[in-house]
Design an enzyme around this catalytic site. Structure first.
Site, PDB file in Angstrom:
ATOM      1  N   GLY B 244       0.798  -1.313   0.096  1.00  0.00           N
ATOM      2  CA  GLY B 244       0.020  -0.127   0.076  1.00  0.00           C
ATOM      3  C   GLY B 244       0.975   1.150   0.055  1.00  0.00           C
ATOM      4  N   PHE B 245       1.756   1.413   1.052  1.00  0.00           N
ATOM      5  CA  PHE B 245       2.642   2.609   1.102  1.00  0.00           C
ATOM      6  C   PHE B 245       1.855   3.914   1.348  1.00  0.00           C
ATOM      7  CE2 PHE B 245       4.349  -0.701  -1.739  1.00  0.00           C
ATOM      8  CZ  PHE B 245       5.353  -1.407  -0.914  1.00  0.00           C
ATOM      9  N   GLY B 472       1.728  -5.675   4.485  1.00  0.00           N
ATOM     10  CA  GLY B 472       2.965  -6.091   4.346  1.00  0.00           C
ATOM     11  C   GLY B 472       4.081  -6.383   5.407  1.00  0.00           C
ATOM     12  N   ILE B 633      11.919  -3.736  19.799  1.00  0.00           N
ATOM     13  CA  ILE B 633      11.337  -4.696  18.655  1.00  0.00           C
ATOM     14  C   ILE B 633      10.704  -5.870  18.964  1.00  0.00           C
ATOM     15  CG2 ILE B 633      12.299  -5.803  16.762  1.00  0.00           C
ATOM     16  CD1 ILE B 633      12.482  -2.705  16.800  1.00  0.00           C
ATOM     17  N   THR B 638      10.478  -9.511  11.146  1.00  0.00           N
ATOM     18  CA  THR B 638       9.524  -8.730  10.203  1.00  0.00           C
ATOM     19  C   THR B 638      10.040  -7.210  10.329  1.00  0.00           C
ATOM     20  OG1 THR B 638       8.079  -8.739  11.868  1.00  0.00           O
ATOM     21  CG2 THR B 638       7.645 -10.155  10.278  1.00  0.00           C
ATOM     22  N   GLU B 709       7.842   4.338   8.570  1.00  0.00           N
ATOM     23  CA  GLU B 709       7.972   5.710   8.065  1.00  0.00           C
ATOM     24  C   GLU B 709       9.289   6.194   8.082  1.00  0.00           C
ATOM     25  OE1 GLU B 709       5.084   6.449   6.768  1.00  0.00           O
ATOM     26  OE2 GLU B 709       3.951   5.400   8.033  1.00  0.00           O
TER      27      GLU B 709
END
Lengths: 209, 747, 327
Positions: B244-245, B472, B633, B638, B709
């Protein structure tokens, strides 16, 4: 007597358009049941149109034989996705610019979006759905999971089909080699380094069949 | 361990992606991959002009073409009730209204849909769409930002007011200063999956939509508003989303067209955009021309900064983003002036794209800092450290956590920064010039509200459900990891269900906030589950009545008494013992009110080593190190992939991505993946991603901040800075293609 | 795509007859360019003649000439042992083009027939003399970054996108075509044409002719010293900004003979004969390479966005020769 120039292995499709242009042509009449000829003359009966626009196609997909009727303009990708409902092969651009639609035709990786289905008559197609052996994943599929060679997963079937062929072709000798020969498969999520790792891992573990 | 450099106590989370098998076998189904009986295919025909009105539209050829079921244009489009009420089905950022497809005869951008053709096969619909012929009353297109800056007035309003912190123009009086203009072209998200909508109406007031969306709930809301439907009658599915982004954050006009078309024909319909349509119908990152000026004392302390940006939007919506915000936020500088101007052009509306605002604004800011470092003859990292903000320069608030210094150290070490000769043009590798560059990225760390259902079954399995979608990054994987850590349940016994609007409402996947928002819900749900387990365990003779949750250990996937683990009971036995089939929790997690006292940001530090071939201008990036302060994290594998992926996106923006419109026609010239270059395998070296991995103690109970981002923000500047170091050429216009290297003079 | 007929002739004669008989028919082999153009409505043949099953795939060497069947795949030629040994320049050029998948589909004949990538040609709305004669050239004053610096006209400044043909031009290949009147041999440099007043025509193939083979003479000296260099916006899977195919016959330090051709600069593969003549008998030095490159660019003309090619082209010539000679 058959005209030498019409001595086609496969007869030309007599589309509605060209059929209507020469409705009296004996060749066309012999091809079509009378009712359909009448329908075509009465203009644009759907069923008649369909009959004249489709051609027979025999292909084997993932080991399974198919006997189909397709319009010549149907690409292999759209045949797989829309008619055979094998949606593992992806449409990312439809113009041969991204590699998401990569499948194997007679063992060679090709782009199914630029392949007309009718031209594959008699050929063996392997898609991502045909790569695994029963419940056992192909080593490349396992390596992609282990090395996280994807994010969204959309380019993944194409990457995997390409990666399997890349090794088989002998184009996975080193990182640079892999990167060059995998460059036809775009991944917008940017999983490239992990994909290279996955391919190297499969090579290290003995390659692919 | 390299990977967890700063927090050796953290568990090494190395979970494979939980949806990995579906993705590698082709079983994962995306929006256009659902086979519904009687499926029809919709194809959009676009305008050939950029501006004007449709005076006539000939649909006869298309209507007569074989297999065509319906043709919809502005002349016969069914009414969309939401249009009349002035609500906006395609909810925009601010100002204006989303394009109301087929609502009038006005053409606002080249390629605007003028007809939807519906046929029984994809081939027939595509062919028939090519037969649509329109006549126009054509006006001259206005699509050039450079022209607009000369002749137009930018939009006015609060968002566009000049912001002055401290003294205006303070930079001008500084002993060392730089002033430059930076240009960034249009960037296009281009996720690999084409945007697609599949629709099935069940009667007039009930619909199911399979949509490429980053938010199933927001899509549901848009459909409800547009068609005046009840929530229970709008089902939105997005099990898998092929990237998508930002491009799938809105419900775009083509989705409304698909809904309209399926309603009109009464048949299920599938509409897939073409790749060229992906350049005009689902947004892009707007082109921007930005001026930066920075003044410093001779010791490197910033005396003043000025950042003025001009960007584009459409004539019908005022899309804006935080283009100049980073300049106010990143460094301790008392005197900062910013101005953000947007110009309305005859283009489609831009939208958020990975790192919205900061990805654009960081280019002049972080290149400007680099320019200043050379002017000062100071190491660029040292310059940044001298102006390190210990509190938020915008509001003076303390940070809930900030480990940017640690990220600088980590990256500097891994790239081997000490090998860099500070002198530009001094390093070589054979014919190639070698250069090192770095930059900083920043993005606000956010947390929204999320609902989640958790069901712990008697067989010991845990089901988690929330109406989110994952484009994603691996949301389900991260959530399973959080639950697994909290409950001690192996990951393979936990399932996370998403992509279904009927599940408890979850957040839209955007703004790097999913893990923070949803992870908090999972974490809280596990706390509640533990309490309920302790409650249910009362009935068991093992603990002999009341047992406080605090005295129980859950880390082994069972209840055991702390200090006496002979007293233990499996979750299943607790549930069975209480005569239950499952323990259910519905969690509504809301942001921590304590955050009002704090500011929160994630940070990235990008380091690159480039090689530049002086004769041909070819640039190769041969080493990339990126270090992030993204809080704790959660799922290492991922997370690393997401950082790497953002860097690859940044590499594209730095070296090759450029959306080109021919301003004479207002029409796209390179709207496909052969002409709009995104990185391929051969462009991308091995990328090292490192995390400080320190939890944020306030933002959410997981300790995570955002990552999507910052992975991209600042990267273009790092590359441009490295190219300067290699060549002595300061390239201030992206993308840095060979021609720009060859044509730039050394400075 | 428009609906079209499809036929699969069994012989070259039948294929040639089909395209002679029907002006709207088009041969299709790999389809990597044609299917793309048909999807976008740039080309709309009403009948496709599938030639992929014709027996024109053989690669064989005889009497110092390598004959490559028109239907040999790009990948087969690039990987072929004979080609790699005797014509490494061709192998390199083929591998520099497209992607592994496309090279597995595209044929040698089809590669020679591939059409320009000019964006105005590919768009069916903006004017283009090549696509729609008489409408004008949008690239001339438009976005012409990829466009020609040699041999263009005010009707068209598009470039030929092939890598293979640049190597073939340097190697002085011959295109063998079959037509209604029999076989014809066309030197590769006469095969493609300059746009002039008729940019719609890419090459000198006559109506009803079909490529059946490419013949390339073997030159052992060239095989030892040849290099294909392609400069592009990304590291792979992109068309050339410029490319150089170079082959040298060197004795000691002296260049006996040079062959140079460029891609990405003209409507056809561009041979640099002036530079070749200059280099003959000269020593392999950077100064000589620079002079040769300057001579090669004498008649170059740029159009704005592609001004950089006036620098990039000579630099790439020098870079290629330097790399080739190890200087």
């Amino acid at each position: 007597m058959t005209n030498e120039h019409e001595d086609d292995v496969l007869r030309a499709a007599h589309s509605r358009r060209s059929f209507l242009k020469r409705t009296t042509a004996a060749a066309a009449i012999t091809l079509a049941p009378a009712a359909l000829v009448k329908a075509a003359e009465d203009k644009l009966d759907e069923k008649g149109a369909e009959y004249f626009e489709k051609l027979p196609l025999q292909i084997e997909v993932n080991g399974k034989p198919y006997s189909l009727q397709v319009e010549p303009r149907v690409t292999l990708l759209d045949l797989l996705r829309e008619q055979l409902h094998l949606t593992g092969s992806k449409k990312g651009c439809d113009y041969g610019q991204c590699g998401a639609c990569t499948v194997h035709v007679d063992g060679q990786r090709v782009l199914s979006c630029l392949s007309l289905a009718v031209m594959q008559d008699g050929k063996k197609i392997t898609t991502i759905e045909g790569l695994q052996n029963g419940d056992d994943l192909h080593p490349m599929q396992e390596a992609f999971i282990e090395h996280d060679g994807f994010q969204c997963g959309y380019c993944t079937p194409g990457q995997i089909m390409s990666a399997v062929a890349c090794i088989r072709e002998g184009h996975a000798k080193n990182d640079a080699d892999i990167r060059e020969y995998m460059s036809g498969n775009i991944c917008r999520c940017g999983a490239y380094p992990n994909i290279v790792d996955a391919i190297k891992d499969v090579v290290k573990k003995g390659g692919v069949k | 361990m390299d990977k967890l450099f700063f927090d050796t106590n953290a568990p090494m989370a190395d979970l494979d992606r939980v949806d990995g098998r579906a993705k590698v076998t082709g079983a994962a189904k995306y929006a256009a991959e659902y086979d519904l009986p009687g499926m029809t295919y919709g194809v959009l025909a676009g305008s050939n002009i950029t501006k004007g009105t449709i005076t006539a539209i000939d649909t006869k050829g298309a209507e007569k073409a074989p297999g065509v079921i319906a043709v919809i244009t502005h002349l016969n489009a069914p009414k969309i009730p939401g249009y009349d009420e002035g609500t906006n089905p395609a909810k925009g950022q601010t100002g204006g209204k989303g394009l109301r497809i087929f609502n009038d005869n006005i053409i606002r951008f080249n390629g605007q849909p003028i007809a939807l053709v519906i046929a029984d096969t994809f081939e027939r619909a595509t062919y028939a769409a090519s037969l649509i012929k329109a006549q126009y009353n054509k006006e001259a297109p206005h699509t050039d930002l450079v022209d607009a800056m000369k002749t137009d007035k930018p939009l006015e309003g609060q968002r566009y007011n000049e912001v002055v912190r401290g003294e205006k123009d303070a930079w001008k009086g500084a002993p060392v200063k730089i002033e430059s203009t930076y240009i960034m072209p249009i960037h296009v998200h281009n996720p690999m999956e084409l945007h697609a909508t599949t629709v099935r109406w069940d009667g007039d007031d009930k619909v199911t939509v399979w949509e490429k969306t980053q938010g199933v709930k927001s899509t549901q809301q848009s459909v409800m508003q547009a068609f005046k439907l009840e929530e229970k009658n709008v089902q939105v599915n997005a099990q898998y989303v092929g990237g998508g982004f930002g491009a799938a954050l809105r419900t775009w006009p083509h989705a409304i067209a698909a809904l309209m078309g399926a309603k009109k024909t009464g048949k299920p319909l599938k509409l897939v955009l073409t790749r060229p349509q992906m350049f005009t119908l689902v947004g892009y990152r707007p082109e921007a021309i930005q001026k930066i000026a920075i003044g410093a004392n001779t010791d490197g302390r910033l005396m003043g900064m000025m950042h003025e940006a001009a960007a584009i939007t459409s004539t019908y919506e005022a899309f804006n983003e935080g283009l100049v915000k980073m300049t106010l936020q990143l460094y301790a500088c008392a005197n900062v002036t910013t101005k953000y101007n947007i110009y309305q052009l005859d283009v489609s509306t831009p939208t958020w794209m990975r790192g919205p605002g900061e990805a654009t604004g960081s280019f002049p800011l972080e290149c400007g800092l680099d320019e200043l470092s050379y002017a000062l003859k100071m190491d660029p990292i040292e310059l940044r450290l001298r102006n390190y903000a210990e509190t938020d320069p915008e509001n003076g608030k303390p940070y809930s956590s900030k480990f940017l210094k640690e990220a600088y150290e980590l990256g500097k070490d891994k790239i081997d920064w000490k090998r860099r000769n500070p002198e530009p043009k001094s390093m070589k590798d054979g014919e190639w010039q070698v250069g090192y560059g770095m930059s900083t990225g920043l993005f606000g760390a956010f947390r929204g509200q999320a609902n989640l259902a958790a069901k712990l079954y008697a067989d010991g399995t845990l089901l988690l459900q929330s109406a989110v979608s994952d484009s994603g990054p691996g949301t389900a994987t991260a959530m399973v990891q959080i639950a697994s850590d909290a409950m001690g349940i192996p990951a393979n016994k936990i399932r996370f269900e998403l992509g279904d609007s009927s599940l408890p409402p979850g957040p839209t996947q955007g703004g790097s906030s999913t893990t923070s928002t949803l992870g908090a819900a999972v974490s809280n749900a596990c706390v509640t589950l533990k309490k309920k387990l302790a409650e249910a365990a009362k009935k068991s003779p093992v603990f002999g009545g009341d047992v406080a949750v605090e005295s129980l250990d859950f880390s082994k996937g069972e209840l055991s008494l702390k200090g006496d683990d002979s007293k233990r009971l499996s979750y299943g036995d607790v549930i069975k013992g209480a005569a239950l089939s499952s323990i259910d929790v519905i969690e509504n997690a809301v942001p921590n009110p304590a955050m009002q006292k704090y500011s929160a940001y994630s940070y990235s530090v990008h380091f690159v080593r480039v090689k530049v071939h002086p004769l041909t201008g070819v640039v190769r990036i041969d080493k990339i190190v990126t270090a992030a302060d993204a809080g704790k994290i959660v799922s290492y594998k991922t997370a690393e992939s997401q950082m790497i992926g953002g860097v690859v996106g940044g590499l594209g923006g730095a070296l090759m991505e450029e959306g080109v419109i021919d301003h004479r026609y207002g029409r796209w010239v390179n709207n496909n993946l052969a002409d709009y270059h995104v990185p391929v395998h051969a462009d991308v070296p091995h990328i090292e991603a490192y995390f400080v991995n320190k939890p944020d103690p306030v933002l959410n109970p997981v300790g995570s901040k955002g990552m999507g981002e910052i992975a991209l923000i600042g990267f273009a500047a790092a590359v441009a800075n490295a190219i300067y170091h290699a060549t002595g050429k300061r390239i201030r216009q992206l993308p840095i293609t060979p021609d720009k290297i060859l044509e730039a003079n050394s400075i | 795509m428009i609906p079209f007929d499809y036929a699969r002739p069994a012989t070259v004669g039948a294929a040639v007859a089909s395209i002679n008989k029907d002006a709207t028919a088009q041969l299709i082999a790999g389809g990597t360019n044609l299917v793309d153009l048909m999807k976008r409505g740039v080309m709309s043949p009403q009948k496709l003649i599938d030639v992929t099953r014709l027996p024109l795939k053989e690669i064989k060497e005889a009497n110092g000439i390598i004959r490559i069947g028109a239907l040999a795949l790009n990948s087969e030629v690039a990987e072929n042992e004979t080609i790699r040994k005797a014509l490494p320049l061709l192998s390199q050029a083929l591998n520099a083009g497209a992607s592994a998948q496309i090279r597995n589909m595209a044929t040698v004949g089809g590669n020679a027939m591939q059409r320009t990538r000019c964006p105005y040609f590919y768009d069916t709305v903006m004017p283009c003399n090549k696509r729609q004669p008489g409408t004008g050239c949008s690239a001339l004053k438009g976005y012409n970054r990829m466009h020609a610096i040699f041999g263009a006209s005010d009707k068209c400044i598009a470039v030929n996108p092939s890598d293979m043909c640049i190597a073939l031009a340097a190697l002085e290949a011959t295109v063998i075509v079959a037509g209604a009147k029999g076989e014809r041999r066309i030197p590769i440099l006469d095969f493609h044409r300059l746009p002039g007043d008729n940019p719609a025509k890419d090459n000198n193939l006559q109506k009803g002719e079909m490529i059946t083979a490419i013949e390339v003479p073997v030159n052992k000296a060239f095989a030892k010293n040849s290099l294909y260099q392609k400069i592009r916006d990304r590291a792979s899977y992109a068309f050339a900004l410029v490319s150089v195919a170079a082959a040298l016959d060197i004795k000691g330090k002296t260049i006996q003979q040079a062959r140079l051709a460029m891609g990405g600069v003209a409507h056809k593969p561009w041979r640099l004969t002036t530079a070749e003549t200059f280099l003959k008998g000269k020593e392999a030095t950077v100064a000589n390479f620079q002079q040769a490159a300057a001579l090669a660019l004498k008649d170059a003309k740029s159009y704005g966005h592609n001004d950089f090619k006036l620098t990039l082209a000579p630099n790439t010539i020098v870079h290629t020769l330097k790399t080739l000679t190890g200087i």
